[in-house]
Enzyme design. Structure first.
Site, PDB file in Angstrom:
ATOM      1  N   THR A 271      31.199  28.453 -93.073  1.00  0.00           N
ATOM      2  CA  THR A 271      31.065  29.784 -92.485  1.00  0.00           C
ATOM      3  C   THR A 271      30.818  30.851 -93.554  1.00  0.00           C
ATOM      4  OG1 THR A 271      32.453  29.220 -90.585  1.00  0.00           O
ATOM      5  CG2 THR A 271      32.243  31.559 -91.124  1.00  0.00           C
TER       6      THR A 271
ATOM      7  N   SER B  36      25.499  29.611 -84.358  1.00  0.00           N
ATOM      8  CA  SER B  36      26.839  29.400 -84.904  1.00  0.00           C
ATOM      9  C   SER B  36      26.687  28.717 -86.257  1.00  0.00           C
ATOM     10  CB  SER B  36      27.671  28.516 -83.966  1.00  0.00           C
ATOM     11  OG  SER B  36      28.816  27.998 -84.615  1.00  0.00           O
ATOM     12  N   THR B  37      27.648  28.902 -87.121  1.00  0.00           N
ATOM     13  CA  THR B  37      27.634  28.134 -88.373  1.00  0.00           C
ATOM     14  C   THR B  37      27.497  26.647 -88.081  1.00  0.00           C
ATOM     15  OG1 THR B  37      29.048  29.739 -89.532  1.00  0.00           O
ATOM     16  CG2 THR B  37      29.005  27.486 -90.403  1.00  0.00           C
ATOM     17  N   ASN B  38      28.131  26.216 -86.987  1.00  0.00           N
ATOM     18  CA  ASN B  38      28.283  24.792 -86.739  1.00  0.00           C
ATOM     19  C   ASN B  38      27.007  24.085 -86.292  1.00  0.00           C
ATOM     20  OD1 ASN B  38      30.852  25.553 -87.335  1.00  0.00           O
ATOM     21  ND2 ASN B  38      31.652  25.280 -85.261  1.00  0.00           N
TER      22      ASN B  38
ATOM     23  N   THR C  90      22.580 -15.313-119.207  1.00  0.00           N
ATOM     24  CA  THR C  90      23.525 -15.151-118.106  1.00  0.00           C
ATOM     25  C   THR C  90      24.915 -15.012-118.700  1.00  0.00           C
ATOM     26  OG1 THR C  90      23.801 -17.563-117.869  1.00  0.00           O
ATOM     27  CG2 THR C  90      22.126 -16.496-116.494  1.00  0.00           C
TER      28      THR C  90
ATOM     29  N   SER D 244      22.612  11.185-134.709  1.00  0.00           N
ATOM     30  CA  SER D 244      23.916  11.397-135.319  1.00  0.00           C
ATOM     31  C   SER D 244      23.907  12.594-136.253  1.00  0.00           C
ATOM     32  CB  SER D 244      24.330  10.147-136.113  1.00  0.00           C
ATOM     33  OG  SER D 244      25.531  10.374-136.827  1.00  0.00           O
ATOM     34  N   SER D 245      25.053  13.241-136.321  1.00  0.00           N
ATOM     35  CA  SER D 245      25.212  14.364-137.251  1.00  0.00           C
ATOM     36  C   SER D 245      25.744  13.902-138.596  1.00  0.00           C
ATOM     37  CB  SER D 245      26.179  15.397-136.658  1.00  0.00           C
ATOM     38  OG  SER D 245      27.471  14.802-136.471  1.00  0.00           O
TER      39      SER D 245
ATOM     40  N   LYS E 235      19.851   7.404-137.687  1.00  0.00           N
ATOM     41  CA  LYS E 235      20.338   6.732-136.481  1.00  0.00           C
ATOM     42  C   LYS E 235      19.668   7.331-135.246  1.00  0.00           C
ATOM     43  CE  LYS E 235      24.673   5.016-134.508  1.00  0.00           C
ATOM     44  NZ  LYS E 235      24.540   5.330-133.076  1.00  0.00           N
TER      45      LYS E 235
END
Length: 482
Positions: free
Chosen positions: A107, A146-148, A193, A324-325, A330
């Site tokens: 609503t 209506s909202t519904n 597997t 990577s930092s 990487k």
């Protein structure tokens, strides 16, 4: 402080059944929205824009129908339609201020739209926000609604509009996998597997399996649109249609179908889609199924690309950013990771949708805002993630032929091709010896003199071991070990 200072907000006062409330004078929303902003300051995230746009579209069509059927004066209809067009063009989006997490079965979202449309229409008629005698958010913008019935109708429209591009992106991903299937149709690699060496396969066969999974997901989602097309507009509060003439209901469906081109149809029992949310659960479940496949495929990509020297290293994924930092050089499989975490989010949203749909009571589901937010987010992010995964990962993927050859040669899986001729126990003995000696099963079998090298090569030929049938036997024949 000077009242004319820009730091002082000029306010207007609006009134509802609960009393008076001050609202910024230039705000297009009204008292119902303002109350909701206070009550539901939860996530800081506004309602999904796709839902808002669909609600505005319903308001536009309703104004036109109510004008045709002489319930609203033509001048007001024109102002409402112009206001809706302005909003549908993307203007004033900052006026939709209600939090996505809210009570009230939607609503608050609905009233936010009613008030913004009304105040913008008032402005088109030369008035100021809050002059609802010119255009009223409920008597005019919400006439026969209506909202519904409006909210679930708009949610269905928004969902279909997101579902179609998702199906298109899945079709494109399927095609990308099929292209890889062709590209690597003759590249022999090791099949596994339970993460252990199993049988030889062509790399293209793996991509073919990926394509089949995505094709199923695409078809299931394509068919799910059929259930979304049934809308309850005109059912009003509980589906009985009180305060909405039958002619209004039929005309609304007709106009919405024409305007959207989505093949919408009227529910033959509006009480059903107003209270039962299983259609959204179905669509979400299919999104979850697609997410499961995406998570599995992206996980396989990460595993096969692991290394590149200390892992399997059979897939080389396109490098898209530094990984990577602290570790120079990487590069991480970030696009596959992005696809995987998006899939996890879709699964989490499905759990929320399931619980919310099951929590409805009697003639309404109060948790529809959570269903809407979760479903529309899943449709949106899954479509974007699949598109990016295809464009920045799948298309540029390279299968490392030398690594595949090394991994296969260093395994003992070719012993399986000898079972029909030598029996399981002897083939197992050959495999064990090959592993212990670091040699190929073909060489061990030749050393034992049980088969000629020509016969071994025939049994272990790549095209023999990667297709249906028993190596060394024609289809339909049986060679025992007598």
């Amino acid at each position: 402080m000077n009242p004319s200072s820009p730091l002082v907000k000029v306010m207007r006062t609006e009134r509802d059944a609960l009393g008076d409330m001050d609202i910024p004078v230039d705000a297009l929303y009204g008292i119902h929205t303002a109350r909701a902003m206070n009550n539901f300051a939860v996530s800081g995230r506004p309602v999904n824009r796709n839902l808002i746009q669909a609600l505005i579209l319903v308001k536009k069509m309703a104004a036109q129908v109510n004008g045709e059927q002489k319930r609203i004066p033509a001048r007001r209809v024109s102002a409402i339609v112009n206001a809706c067009d302005e909003l549908l063009a993307g203007r004033h989006q900052d006026m939709f201020t209600v939090d996505a997490i809210q009570g009230g079965a939607g609503t608050s979202t609905h009233m936010n739209v009613n008030e913004v449309v009304a105040n913008l229409a008032v402005a088109h008629l030369g008035g100021q926000p809050g002059q609802y005698e010119l255009v009223h958010p409920l008597d005019d913008v919400n006439c026969c609604q209506s909202t519904n019935d409006v909210y679930p109708t708009a949610l269905r429209i928004a969902a279909i509009r997101l579902l179609r591009p998702l199906c298109d992106t899945m079709s494109s991903l399927q095609a990308a996998f099929q292209q890889k299937e062709i590209e690597y149709a003759d590249l022999l690699k090791l099949g596994r597997t339970q993460l252990m060496d199993a049988l030889p396969m062509m790399a293209g066969q793996g991509f073919g399996a990926n394509a089949k999974a995505i094709a199923r997901d695409r078809w299931r989602l394509y068919k799910a649109e059929e259930r979304l097309r049934e809308i309850p507009i005109g059912g009003t509060a509980i589906g009985t249609g009180m305060n909405a003439p039958r002619a209004y209901s039929y005309r609304m469906v007709e106009k919405l179908a024409d305007e959207t081109g989505l093949g919408l149809c009227r529910s033959d029992h509006p009480m059903d889609p107003i209270q039962n949310m299983d259609v959204f659960v179905e669509v979400s479940g299919l999104l979850k199924s697609a997410a499961v496949n995406l998570l599995k495929i992206s996980g396989d990509f990460r595993l096969l690309a692991s290394g590149p020297f200390g892992g399997i290293g059979e897939y080389m994924l396109p490098p898209v950013q530094a990984g990577s930092s602290i570790m120079p050089g990487k590069v991480n499989p970030v696009m596959a990771e992005m696809a995987g975490l998006t899939a996890m989010r879709v699964m989490a949203n499905d759990a929320a949708i399931t619980m919310a749909a099951a929590s409805g009571q009697l003639e309404l589901n109060a948790f529809l805002p959570l269903i809407a937010e979760s479903l529309l987010e899943s449709l949106h992010i899954l479509s974007n993630a699949i598109q990016l995964f295809e464009e920045r990962c799948v298309r540029g993927l390279i299968v490392h032929e030398e690594r595949c050859s090394d991994n296969l040669r260093n395994s003992a899986v070719m012993a399986s091709a000898l079972v029909a001729e030598l029996g399981y126990d002897e083939a197992a003995s050959i495999a064990s010896a090959a592993i212990a000696q670091g040699r190929s099963p073909e060489d061990i079998a030749e050393d034992r003199g049980q088969l000629t090298r020509a016969r071994i090569d025939q049994l272990c030929h790549p095209y023999t071991v990667t297709k249906p049938g028993i190596p060394g036997q024609e289809e339909g024949t049986h060679h025992g070990n007598e």
